[in-house]
Design an enzyme around this catalytic site. Structure first.
Site, PDB file in Angstrom:
ATOM      1  N   TYR A  12      14.362 -12.747  -3.007  1.00 31.14           N
ATOM      2  CA  TYR A  12      14.933 -12.107  -4.210  1.00 31.14           C
ATOM      3  C   TYR A  12      16.334 -12.676  -4.503  1.00 31.14           C
ATOM      4  O   TYR A  12      16.725 -12.866  -5.652  1.00 31.14           O
ATOM      5  CB  TYR A  12      14.990 -10.590  -3.993  1.00 31.14           C
TER       6      TYR A  12
ATOM      7  N   SER B 204      26.814  -2.804  -8.836  1.00 32.72           N
ATOM      8  CA  SER B 204      25.806  -2.954  -9.894  1.00 32.72           C
ATOM      9  C   SER B 204      25.221  -1.597 -10.299  1.00 32.72           C
ATOM     10  O   SER B 204      25.091  -0.698  -9.465  1.00 32.72           O
ATOM     11  CB  SER B 204      24.680  -3.849  -9.369  1.00 32.72           C
TER      12      SER B 204
ATOM     13  N   TYR C 237      24.666  -1.903 -16.988  1.00 33.78           N
ATOM     14  CA  TYR C 237      23.547  -2.390 -17.799  1.00 33.78           C
ATOM     15  C   TYR C 237      23.326  -1.359 -18.895  1.00 33.78           C
ATOM     16  O   TYR C 237      23.278  -0.155 -18.619  1.00 33.78           O
ATOM     17  CB  TYR C 237      22.268  -2.486 -16.955  1.00 33.78           C
TER      18      TYR C 237
ATOM     19  N   THR D 141      27.367  -6.205 -18.594  1.00 34.34           N
ATOM     20  CA  THR D 141      26.519  -7.399 -18.536  1.00 34.34           C
ATOM     21  C   THR D 141      25.734  -7.538 -19.830  1.00 34.34           C
ATOM     22  O   THR D 141      25.016  -6.618 -20.234  1.00 34.34           O
ATOM     23  CB  THR D 141      25.579  -7.318 -17.311  1.00 34.34           C
TER      24      THR D 141
ATOM     25  N   ARG E  99      11.169 -14.788 -11.989  1.00 34.43           N
ATOM     26  CA  ARG E  99      11.271 -15.496 -10.709  1.00 34.43           C
ATOM     27  C   ARG E  99       9.896 -15.430 -10.063  1.00 34.43           C
ATOM     28  O   ARG E  99       9.438 -14.360  -9.671  1.00 34.43           O
ATOM     29  CB  ARG E  99      12.352 -14.862  -9.830  1.00 34.43           C
TER      30      ARG E  99
ATOM     31  N   LYS F 268      30.316  -9.823 -19.228  1.00 34.97           N
ATOM     32  CA  LYS F 268      29.710 -10.792 -18.299  1.00 34.97           C
ATOM     33  C   LYS F 268      28.461 -11.422 -18.905  1.00 34.97           C
ATOM     34  O   LYS F 268      27.610 -10.714 -19.459  1.00 34.97           O
ATOM     35  CB  LYS F 268      29.336 -10.060 -16.997  1.00 34.97           C
TER      36      LYS F 268
ATOM     37  N   HIS G 173      24.031 -15.699 -14.962  1.00 34.95           N
ATOM     38  CA  HIS G 173      23.378 -14.729 -14.087  1.00 34.95           C
ATOM     39  C   HIS G 173      22.862 -15.421 -12.811  1.00 34.95           C
ATOM     40  O   HIS G 173      21.807 -15.092 -12.284  1.00 34.95           O
ATOM     41  CB  HIS G 173      22.227 -14.031 -14.826  1.00 34.95           C
TER      42      HIS G 173
ATOM     43  N   ARG H 107      19.308 -17.003 -13.032  1.00 36.61           N
ATOM     44  CA  ARG H 107      18.168 -16.073 -12.936  1.00 36.61           C
ATOM     45  C   ARG H 107      17.620 -15.681 -14.302  1.00 36.61           C
ATOM     46  O   ARG H 107      16.643 -14.949 -14.378  1.00 36.61           O
ATOM     47  CB  ARG H 107      18.595 -14.813 -12.171  1.00 36.61           C
TER      48      ARG H 107
HETATM   49  C1  FNR Z   1      22.522 -10.837  -9.441  1.00 36.47           C
HETATM   50  N1  FNR Z   1      23.318 -10.759 -10.593  1.00 36.47           N
HETATM   51  C2  FNR Z   1      23.501  -9.556 -11.227  1.00 36.47           C
HETATM   52  N2  FNR Z   1      24.369  -9.439 -12.280  1.00 36.47           N
HETATM   53  C3  FNR Z   1      24.602  -8.252 -12.872  1.00 36.47           C
HETATM   54  O1  FNR Z   1      25.394  -8.186 -13.807  1.00 36.47           O
HETATM   55  N3  FNR Z   1      23.975  -7.126 -12.394  1.00 36.47           N
HETATM   56  C4  FNR Z   1      23.094  -7.155 -11.361  1.00 36.47           C
HETATM   57  O2  FNR Z   1      22.556  -6.126 -10.963  1.00 36.47           O
HETATM   58  C5  FNR Z   1      22.820  -8.408 -10.768  1.00 36.47           C
HETATM   59  N4  FNR Z   1      21.917  -8.513  -9.739  1.00 36.47           N
HETATM   60  C6  FNR Z   1      21.805  -9.687  -9.025  1.00 36.47           C
HETATM   61  C7  FNR Z   1      21.016  -9.730  -7.878  1.00 36.47           C
HETATM   62  C8  FNR Z   1      20.974 -10.894  -7.127  1.00 36.47           C
HETATM   63  C9  FNR Z   1      20.157 -10.923  -5.880  1.00 36.47           C
HETATM   64  C10 FNR Z   1      21.712 -12.034  -7.524  1.00 36.47           C
HETATM   65  C11 FNR Z   1      21.708 -13.299  -6.707  1.00 36.47           C
HETATM   66  C12 FNR Z   1      22.465 -11.998  -8.674  1.00 36.47           C
HETATM   67  C13 FNR Z   1      24.099 -11.935 -11.023  1.00 36.47           C
HETATM   68  C14 FNR Z   1      25.444 -11.991 -10.295  1.00 36.47           C
HETATM   69  O3  FNR Z   1      26.298 -10.964 -10.719  1.00 36.47           O
HETATM   70  C15 FNR Z   1      26.161 -13.318 -10.493  1.00 36.47           C
HETATM   71  O4  FNR Z   1      26.225 -13.597 -11.864  1.00 36.47           O
HETATM   72  C16 FNR Z   1      25.485 -14.474  -9.763  1.00 36.47           C
HETATM   73  O5  FNR Z   1      25.008 -14.064  -8.511  1.00 36.47           O
HETATM   74  C17 FNR Z   1      26.462 -15.621  -9.582  1.00 36.47           C
HETATM   75  O6  FNR Z   1      25.836 -16.728  -8.990  1.00 36.47           O
HETATM   76  P1  FNR Z   1      25.879 -17.033  -7.411  1.00 36.47           P
HETATM   77  O7  FNR Z   1      27.285 -16.798  -6.913  1.00 36.47           O
HETATM   78  O8  FNR Z   1      24.905 -16.106  -6.769  1.00 36.47           O
HETATM   79  O9  FNR Z   1      25.453 -18.457  -7.345  1.00 36.47           O
END
Ligand code: FNR
Length: 380
Positions: free
Chosen positions: A25, A107, A130, A156, A165, A252, A276, A279
């Site tokens: 995940y 989050s 969110y 966000t 994914r 964001k 993100h 993702r």
């Molecule tokens: C996220 N991200 C994310 N962003 C957000 O605004 N709310 C969320 O709940 C989540 N959940 C989430 C879960 C997981 C497992 C990941 C890896 C990422 C995005 C996160 O805030 C951020 O933008 C990225 O993780 C930045 O990239 P790196 O540092 O993981 O490469």
């Protein structure tokens, strides 16, 4: 155990300690994962200018993000379900961030609730919102964040709909986990993780259970959450939230200069250049590639932050050089959390700090706030 010296060591350890579906995940991006990979790879294209014979005896990485003092310009990004990487994950990560002197962002889709994290920490944390279809729920979330003394709201904007994914579908990822033979095996083969999870009551979406209308069963929470992301979210909603929240507001998920101008006009205090973590829109440019045009578009009129692909202090330095006032780490801290709990998140922060401090010094700088594009060599 061989010493943990870099983020990659924490990733490898997390992979051994976290059940497969929860590890995957974290360590995946959407569709072909091209943006996910580019986030990391594009940092490597930026080369530093080494300087010598500069007095680098006294150095500081202290700065500010959204008006808040930080030990280094790195915040913990909001990440859903961190409490499934390790029991009580959000509380542990928030504590590590507090001790280190950097912001923690909780989050909306966390396992530990706003109130629970507030009860187990001292420093104010940031809350990521969110926007759900149920606007009463959104208003209550904002009120809860205010009551918990959260010092910034991170709104966000890039998850009105969800990127796919593949691995999550193949693994049957669900909250709480569905007990199939393969998911049972994935969990039982990680006894340390199981022991932690059995010892905590925190195993479902803490901000939603008991707070969302019409969520009657523990199993129904995940479906409710997925259904509730609002595809209609637009700049009028941002204006509405600006009116509801008079503290620091950080937007964001901005990737485009025109959107950055709209963010500026909305009265927000900062934007996060982010895809993100690769993702959402696969095929979008990496965050570090998107950053310069956005900095140019808004100048000093709004604080620009970035995230995506940061795996070292050198990456933080590169982001600073290209105009990001602050950065966020997602996976880098989640690997630490999955590997070693609170101590692992602390280790993540120590590693990044040391790499940032030394790399800054190699470039002939002693104060992170004086770093600019001149520490990078021109692209060849
Ligand atoms: C996220 N991200 C994310 N962003 C957000 O605004 N709310 C969320 O709940 C989540 N959940 C989430 C879960 C997981 C497992 C990941 C890896 C990422 C995005 C996160 O805030 C951020 O933008 C990225 O993780 C930045 O990239 P790196 O540092 O993981 O490469």
């Amino acid at each position: 155990m061989t010493p943990v010296t870099c983020i990659e060591d924490l990733r490898a350890l997390a992979r051994r300690r976290v059940p497969r579906m929860f590890y995957d995940y974290v360590d995946t991006g959407s569709w072909t994962q091209s943006t996910y990979r580019a986030n990391e790879a594009d940092f490597q294209q930026l080369k530093f200018r080494q300087r010598v014979a500069v007095d680098i005896g006294q150095r500081s990485t202290r700065s500010t993000m959204a008006g808040q003092a930080v030990a280094m310009p790195v915040a913990l990004a909001p990440t859903g379900m961190a409490g499934l990487q390790h029991a009580d994950g959000e509380i542990l990560a928030a504590r590590a961030a507090e001790r280190f002197g950097v912001p923690f962002t909780l989050s909306t889709a966390s396992i530990c609730s706003i109130e629970d994290v507030a009860a187990h920490t001292h420093a104010p944390f940031w809350f990521q919102l969110y926007v759900m279809r149920d606007r009463d729920f959104v208003v209550r979330l904002i009120e809860r964040a205010r009551a918990a003394a959260c010092s910034a709201l991170v709104l966000t904007l890039d998850l009105q709909i969800q990127g796919q994914r593949h691995q999550d579908i193949k693994n049957g990822l669900s909250v709480p986990p569905r007990f199939t033979p393969s998911s049972l095996w994935a969990m039982l083969s990680r006894p340390r993780w199981c022991a932690g999870m059995l010892g905590t009551p925190r195993r479902n979406f803490g901000n939603i259970i008991g707070h969302a209308k019409g969520v009657n069963s523990v199993a129904g929470v995940a479906e409710w959450t997925l259904r509730q992301f609002d595809p209609a979210l637009n700049w009028n909603d941002v204006a509405w939230i600006r009116r509801l929240w008079d503290g620091k507001l950080i937007l964001k998920g901005v990737q485009d200069a025109e959107d950055a101008q709209l963010a500026l006009a909305s009265g927000a205090d900062a934007i996060v250049v982010s895809n993100h973590g690769g993702r959402q829109l696969d095929g979008a440019p990496s965050s570090i590639a998107a950053l310069p045009a956005i900095v140019e578009a808004v100048g000093e009129r709004i604080e620009v932050h970035m995230d995506g692909g940061i795996r070292s202090g050198q990456d933080v330095l590169r982001a600073r050089a290209l105009g990001a006032r602050g950065t966020y780490i997602g996976r880098a801290f989640l690997y630490g959390l999955g590997a070693l709990g609170e101590a692992g998140v602390t280790r993540t922060l120590e590693i990044l700090h040391k790499e940032l401090d030394l790399s800054m010094a190699f470039c002939g700088h002693t104060d992170i706030n004086a770093v600019d594009r001149s520490i990078l060599l021109p692209r060849t």
